[in-house]
Design an enzyme around this catalytic site. Structure first.
Site, PDB file in Angstrom:
ATOM      1  N   TYR A  47       0.830  -1.212   0.000  1.00 33.87           N
ATOM      2  CA  TYR A  47       0.000   0.000   0.000  1.00 33.87           C
ATOM      3  C   TYR A  47       0.870   1.271   0.000  1.00 33.87           C
ATOM      4  CZ  TYR A  47      -3.794  -3.202   1.362  1.00 33.87           C
ATOM      5  OH  TYR A  47      -4.696  -4.231   1.428  1.00 33.87           O
ATOM      6  N   HIS A 105       0.033 -11.945   1.159  1.00 35.22           N
ATOM      7  CA  HIS A 105      -0.974 -11.051   0.555  1.00 35.22           C
ATOM      8  C   HIS A 105      -1.762 -11.736  -0.561  1.00 35.22           C
ATOM      9  CE1 HIS A 105      -1.803  -6.517  -0.079  1.00 35.22           C
ATOM     10  NE2 HIS A 105      -2.839  -7.218  -0.433  1.00 35.22           N
TER      11      HIS A 105
HETATM   12  N1  LIG Z   1      -5.996  -8.739   1.030  1.00 33.98           N
HETATM   13  C1  LIG Z   1      -6.272  -8.143  -0.086  1.00 33.98           C
HETATM   14  O1  LIG Z   1      -5.912  -8.592  -1.179  1.00 33.98           O
HETATM   15  C2  LIG Z   1      -7.077  -6.879  -0.073  1.00 33.98           C
HETATM   16  C3  LIG Z   1      -7.691  -6.430  -1.248  1.00 33.98           C
HETATM   17  C4  LIG Z   1      -8.446  -5.258  -1.174  1.00 33.98           C
HETATM   18  C5  LIG Z   1      -8.574  -4.582   0.036  1.00 33.98           C
HETATM   19  N2  LIG Z   1      -7.940  -5.039   1.149  1.00 33.98           N
HETATM   20  C6  LIG Z   1      -8.089  -4.349   2.465  1.00 33.98           C
HETATM   21  O2  LIG Z   1      -9.473  -4.167   2.724  1.00 33.98           O
HETATM   22  C7  LIG Z   1      -9.743  -2.798   2.976  1.00 33.98           C
HETATM   23  C8  LIG Z   1     -11.160  -2.444   2.541  1.00 33.98           C
HETATM   24  O3  LIG Z   1     -11.355  -2.615   1.160  1.00 33.98           O
HETATM   25  P1  LIG Z   1     -11.403  -1.396   0.121  1.00 33.98           P
HETATM   26  O4  LIG Z   1     -10.687  -0.242   0.734  1.00 33.98           O
HETATM   27  O5  LIG Z   1     -10.913  -1.892  -1.165  1.00 33.98           O
HETATM   28  O6  LIG Z   1     -12.953  -1.102  -0.075  1.00 33.98           O
HETATM   29  P2  LIG Z   1     -14.230  -0.882   0.885  1.00 33.98           P
HETATM   30  O7  LIG Z   1     -13.833  -0.739   2.318  1.00 33.98           O
HETATM   31  O8  LIG Z   1     -15.240  -1.900   0.528  1.00 33.98           O
HETATM   32  O9  LIG Z   1     -14.804   0.478   0.318  1.00 33.98           O
HETATM   33  C9  LIG Z   1     -14.216   1.713   0.554  1.00 33.98           C
HETATM   34  C10 LIG Z   1     -15.178   2.753  -0.002  1.00 33.98           C
HETATM   35  O10 LIG Z   1     -16.396   2.731   0.766  1.00 33.98           O
HETATM   36  C11 LIG Z   1     -16.734   4.034   1.196  1.00 33.98           C
HETATM   37  N3  LIG Z   1     -17.308   3.953   2.539  1.00 33.98           N
HETATM   38  C12 LIG Z   1     -16.728   3.487   3.675  1.00 33.98           C
HETATM   39  N4  LIG Z   1     -17.583   3.548   4.707  1.00 33.98           N
HETATM   40  C13 LIG Z   1     -18.734   4.099   4.240  1.00 33.98           C
HETATM   41  C14 LIG Z   1     -19.982   4.411   4.822  1.00 33.98           C
HETATM   42  N5  LIG Z   1     -20.222   4.196   6.136  1.00 33.98           N
HETATM   43  N6  LIG Z   1     -20.943   4.946   4.030  1.00 33.98           N
HETATM   44  C15 LIG Z   1     -20.718   5.167   2.704  1.00 33.98           C
HETATM   45  N7  LIG Z   1     -19.549   4.880   2.098  1.00 33.98           N
HETATM   46  C16 LIG Z   1     -18.571   4.345   2.852  1.00 33.98           C
HETATM   47  C17 LIG Z   1     -15.430   4.810   1.197  1.00 33.98           C
HETATM   48  O11 LIG Z   1     -15.671   6.165   0.894  1.00 33.98           O
HETATM   49  P3  LIG Z   1     -15.371   7.300   2.030  1.00 33.98           P
HETATM   50  O12 LIG Z   1     -13.880   7.384   2.116  1.00 33.98           O
HETATM   51  O13 LIG Z   1     -16.002   8.529   1.493  1.00 33.98           O
HETATM   52  O14 LIG Z   1     -16.001   6.822   3.280  1.00 33.98           O
HETATM   53  C18 LIG Z   1     -14.643   4.155   0.072  1.00 33.98           C
HETATM   54  O15 LIG Z   1     -14.915   4.790  -1.155  1.00 33.98           O
HETATM   55  C19 LIG Z   1      -8.628  -2.078   2.198  1.00 33.98           C
HETATM   56  O16 LIG Z   1      -8.500  -0.731   2.575  1.00 33.98           O
HETATM   57  C20 LIG Z   1      -7.462  -2.958   2.528  1.00 33.98           C
HETATM   58  O17 LIG Z   1      -6.979  -2.686   3.844  1.00 33.98           O
HETATM   59  C21 LIG Z   1      -7.218  -6.193   1.114  1.00 33.98           C
END
Ligand SMILES: NC(=O)c1ccc[n+]([C@@H]2O[C@H](COP(=O)([O-])OP(=O)(O)OC[C@H]3O[C@@H](n4cnc5c(N)ncnc54)[C@H](OP(=O)(O)O)[C@@H]3O)[C@@H](O)[C@H]2O)c1
Length: 273
Positions: A47, A105
């Site tokens: 990241y 990962h």
């Molecule tokens: N292991 C892996 O391969 C892998 C892959 C992908 C992700 N990850 C991890 O998982 C975490 C989460 O996944 P992600 O970041 O891809 O996506 P996510 O958490 O599903 O979505 C993030 C989006 O949701 C919005 N959001 C968050 N809370 C909200 C709420 N209460 N109401 C409305 N919108 C909301 C955020 O906008 P706002 O900022 O405006 O709230 C942002 O645009 C990552 O940050 C990372 O740490 C791991």
């Protein structure tokens, strides 16, 4: 904060996703999250923002011992020497002497899993991590990892939200006492506006995002939503004053579809970078 206990690890049931929380935002959101009560940070070397997360962690005033820190080894660094270098880099970035959980990962078929798991166990022996785990492992790979690992596997971190059916992976994990951590629990912003989730939310005075997170929590899954919006930070913790009915859980399960992924496995490492 409640925990999910799996193979010796006590993982707080909600974590803060940190992908794309770069620069000042990364430090500020991490600090605010910890001050609000978050006790679980989901990081990764790839990241490129562990330093900022570290700044937020140390500025928060919350004791290191009270925070569950996960980080991940990139799929390109899974050979033993590279893996150790990556882990030391993450620890230096975060300015901690160990993490609570170290994950592979993404699997990498070019590097023997036995070697990688041997190196992961070594990281635990050396005190760089308290627990080890996997991410993006399929049912077949979970079985292989369990056979090959000398150390218990705490969790498998996978994509999971209302648009996906992950029952097979969940069952394979459960068979071995492995927890499931859900990434992209808000489907990268595709949850808000969904009619079913909005309707159910209205009945409980909650948002569609809170319903999506509760749907996972109620199944014993650990969501790690990411937000850069302070109001969403507190909303994403407010999941324990309502319960979805069996009919509501069933309605949400019906939203799953074969093309429901928001992370494309064919491009996965880049998509999560
Ligand atoms: N292991 C892996 O391969 C892998 C892959 C992908 C992700 N990850 C991890 O998982 C975490 C989460 O996944 P992600 O970041 O891809 O996506 P996510 O958490 O599903 O979505 C993030 C989006 O949701 C919005 N959001 C968050 N809370 C909200 C709420 N209460 N109401 C409305 N919108 C909301 C955020 O906008 P706002 O900022 O405006 O709230 C942002 O645009 C990552 O940050 C990372 O740490 C791991």
């Amino acid at each position: 904060m409640q925990t999910i206990d799996a193979n010796g690890a006590k993982m707080p049931v909600i974590g803060l996703g940190t992908w794309q929380l770069n620069g000042d935002v990364g430090s500020r959101i991490t600090e605010q999250a910890l001050k609000l009560g978050y006790r679980h940070l989901d990081c990764a070397l790839i990241y490129g923002n562990e330093k900022e997360v570290g700044v937020g962690l140390h500025a928060s005033g919350v004791k290191r011992e009270d925070v569950f820190i996960t980080t991940k080894v990139p799929h390109t660094e899974l050979a033993p020497a590279a893996l150790e270098r990556a882990v030391k880099q993450s620890l230096a970035n975060l300015r901690v002497s160990d993490v609570n959980l170290l994950l592979i990962h993404w699997p990498n078929p070019q590097i023997p899993l036995a070697e990688t798991l041997g190196a992961m166990a070594e990281m635990k022996k050396k005190g760089y991590t308290r627990h080890i785990g996997i991410s993006n492992f399929t049912v077949a790979l979970i079985e292989e990892a369990v056979k090959l690992s000398s150390e218990p596997i705490a969790t498998n971190q996978i994509e999971w939200h209302p648009y996906l059916d992950e029952e097979k992976v969940r069952a394979a994990c459960a068979k071995h006492g492995i927890a499931v951590t859900a990434y992209c629990p808000i489907a990268r912003g595709k949850v808000p506006g969904n009619e079913t989730l909005e309707r159910i939310g209205k009945a409980h005075g909650k948002s569609s995002s809170q319903v999506a997170l509760r749907y996972l929590v109620q199944q014993g899954v650990i969501p790690i939503p990411r937000t850069a919006t302070p109001a969403h930070l507190s909303a994403n913790l407010a999941l324990f004053d309502f319960t979805l009915t069996p009919a509501e859980m069933a309605d949400i399960a019906k939203l799953a579809k074969p093309d429901g992924r928001v992370v494309n496995p064919a491009h996965s490492p880049q998509w999560d970078a």
